[in-house]
Motif scaffolding. Structure first.
Motif, PDB file in Angstrom:
ATOM      1  N   ILE A  97       0.878  -1.100   0.133  1.00 19.92           N
ATOM      2  CA  ILE A  97       0.062  -0.101  -0.362  1.00 19.92           C
ATOM      3  C   ILE A  97       0.837   1.314   0.172  1.00 19.92           C
ATOM      4  O   ILE A  97       1.652   1.031   0.860  1.00 19.92           O
ATOM      5  N   VAL A  98       0.659   2.091  -0.687  1.00 18.11           N
ATOM      6  CA  VAL A  98       1.037   3.040  -0.828  1.00 18.11           C
ATOM      7  C   VAL A  98       0.164   4.621  -0.997  1.00 18.11           C
ATOM      8  O   VAL A  98      -0.635   4.253  -1.021  1.00 18.11           O
ATOM      9  N   ARG A  99       0.696   5.924  -0.679  1.00 19.14           N
ATOM     10  CA  ARG A  99       0.230   6.947  -0.596  1.00 19.14           C
ATOM     11  C   ARG A  99       0.631   7.486  -1.367  1.00 19.14           C
ATOM     12  O   ARG A  99       2.368   7.815  -1.931  1.00 19.14           O
ATOM     13  N   VAL A 100      -0.493   7.934  -2.421  1.00 19.77           N
ATOM     14  CA  VAL A 100      -0.742   8.666  -3.585  1.00 19.77           C
ATOM     15  C   VAL A 100       0.050   9.748  -3.314  1.00 19.77           C
ATOM     16  O   VAL A 100      -0.723  10.860  -2.263  1.00 19.77           O
ATOM     17  N   PRO A 101       1.137  10.451  -4.274  1.00 23.76           N
ATOM     18  CA  PRO A 101       1.832  11.939  -3.277  1.00 23.76           C
ATOM     19  C   PRO A 101       1.037  13.194  -4.340  1.00 23.76           C
ATOM     20  O   PRO A 101       1.515  14.125  -4.885  1.00 23.76           O
ATOM     21  N   LEU A 102      -0.356  13.212  -3.785  1.00 24.17           N
ATOM     22  CA  LEU A 102      -0.985  14.483  -4.899  1.00 24.17           C
ATOM     23  C   LEU A 102      -1.800  15.715  -3.584  1.00 24.17           C
ATOM     24  O   LEU A 102      -2.214  15.417  -2.703  1.00 24.17           O
TER      25      LEU A 102
END
Length: 364
Positions: A97-102
């Motif tokens: 799981i990754v956090r989308v850098p937006l």
């Protein structure tokens, strides 16, 4: 549209969710893997759909902690867990799981790889390994039992032939004595083969005991040479020992060392024609004692250098087998040498003889 097409061509499941855990994207691979249609899962909690009950509370607590503090135990790492399918069954997966850098609220993407096939292969490999180990153990036990059972009657044959030769069962003629000696030689040959099989079985099962000590090389070689001298004389083979450092000592089991040297000398005798030559030499290289047993025998093809150390293998240069034995001497010698921290290897050329080298740790 382009983003959806890219997601749907991915081989792995890709599921995106917002900061509350609600699903916002669900690609085609995820539909196949989990048994849901995309339109049925958008807006629903990912944890309730694909995370088994035993993991859900931990997942929710982890998401809360991340949103509150930025601390993540799973985020950005690949872990192996079981995932829940629509029909209630579970499948092994690798999850990242990754956090989308937006900018704006947190946005997460889960990459999920189905490990079912890999796990099946691993289970098959583990099963085959277990079956192989059990087969090897059964084989070793059979060889050991067979060897013990055969040694008893062979020893009886030897004992009774000696009684007959001594005349304890009545007078015997010279011709009968010669026949009894032939029986004894055959008995000794068979007993040697059986002892090799028994020793090989012990090596395979790890039951061959060794006592490593330090002792002078020259003395040990003297003993081995005396044991093969009658065969050397019978085949009219000249023998020479190129003496190295007389103070050289080796770290090994003395009995196993002598057996290896005897095996190498016997092997040289077996494949060296009458009138040939055998030479033994030793040297020290990089804290290892190297003993070379060279002969002027039939030689070995390069592509057979490793094969001759396999058990029950005998390599001949021609189509007719003239040597005796079952092909265990070299296999036993190499295994014993390696158990003592050394090795046995060969250099040779067809028609120009062979050199077998025993390498063992030098006693410092």
């Amino acid at each position: 549209m382009r983003k959806a097409s890219i997601l749907d061509t991915a081989l792995d499941s890709i599921i995106t969710s917002d900061e509350t855990g609600r699903i916002t994207e669900f690609n085609a691979a995820a539909e196949v893997a989990f048994g849901y249609k995309k339109q049925d899962v958008i807006g629903r909690q990912m944890a309730d759909l694909i995370i088994p009950h035993r993991y859900r509370e931990r997942h929710r607590e982890g998401m809360k902690r991340y949103l509150a503090t930025g601390e993540a135990h799973v985020l950005g790492r690949r872990i192996e867990i079981e995932a829940l399918r629509a029909d209630g069954s579970e499948l092994p997966v690798e999850l990242a799981i990754v956090r989308v850098p937006l900018p704006g609220p947190a946005f997460f993407t889960a990459y999920i790889r189905d490990l079912t096939e890999r796990k099946r292969l691993e289970a098959d490999q583990a099963r085959l390994l277990k079956e192989s180990e059990e087969a090897n153990r059964a084989k070793s036990e059979f060889l050991a039992t067979m060897s013990h059972e055969l040694r008893t009657p062979l020893n009886a044959i030897s004992g009774y032939t000696e009684l007959l030769k001594m005349g304890l069962r009545g007078p015997v003629t010279e011709e009968q004595i010669a026949d009894l000696e032939r029986i004894n030689r055959s008995q000794s040959h068979l007993l040697g083969i059986i002892n090799d099989i028994l020793q090989f079985a012990k090596l395979e099962s790890g039951q061959l005991e060794m006592t490593v000590d330090e002792f002078p090389v020259e003395t040990a070689l003297d003993t081995a040479e005396e044991l093969v001298r009658p065969q050397l004389e019978a085949k009219k083979i000249s023998y020479a020992r190129l003496r190295g450092d007389k103070s050289a000592r080796v770290r090994a089991d003395a009995d196993r060392f002598q057996q290896i040297v005897l095996n190498l000398l016997s092997n040289a005798l077996k494949f060296t024609p009458e009138g040939g030559r055998i030479t033994v030499a030793w040297r020290i290289e990089q804290q290892r004692l190297l003993i070379d047993v060279a002969d002027t025998g039939i030689g070995i093809a390069v592509d057979q250098f490793e094969r001759i150390f396999d058990p029950f293998v005998q390599v001949q240069s021609g189509t007719t087998r003239t040597s005796e034995g079952v092909g265990l001497g070299l296999a036993i010698s190499r295994d014993m040498a390696r158990q003592m921290g050394g090795d046995v290897y060969v250099t040779s050329e067809l028609g120009n003889g062979s050199t077998f080298t025993l390498a063992l740790p030098q006693a410092l």
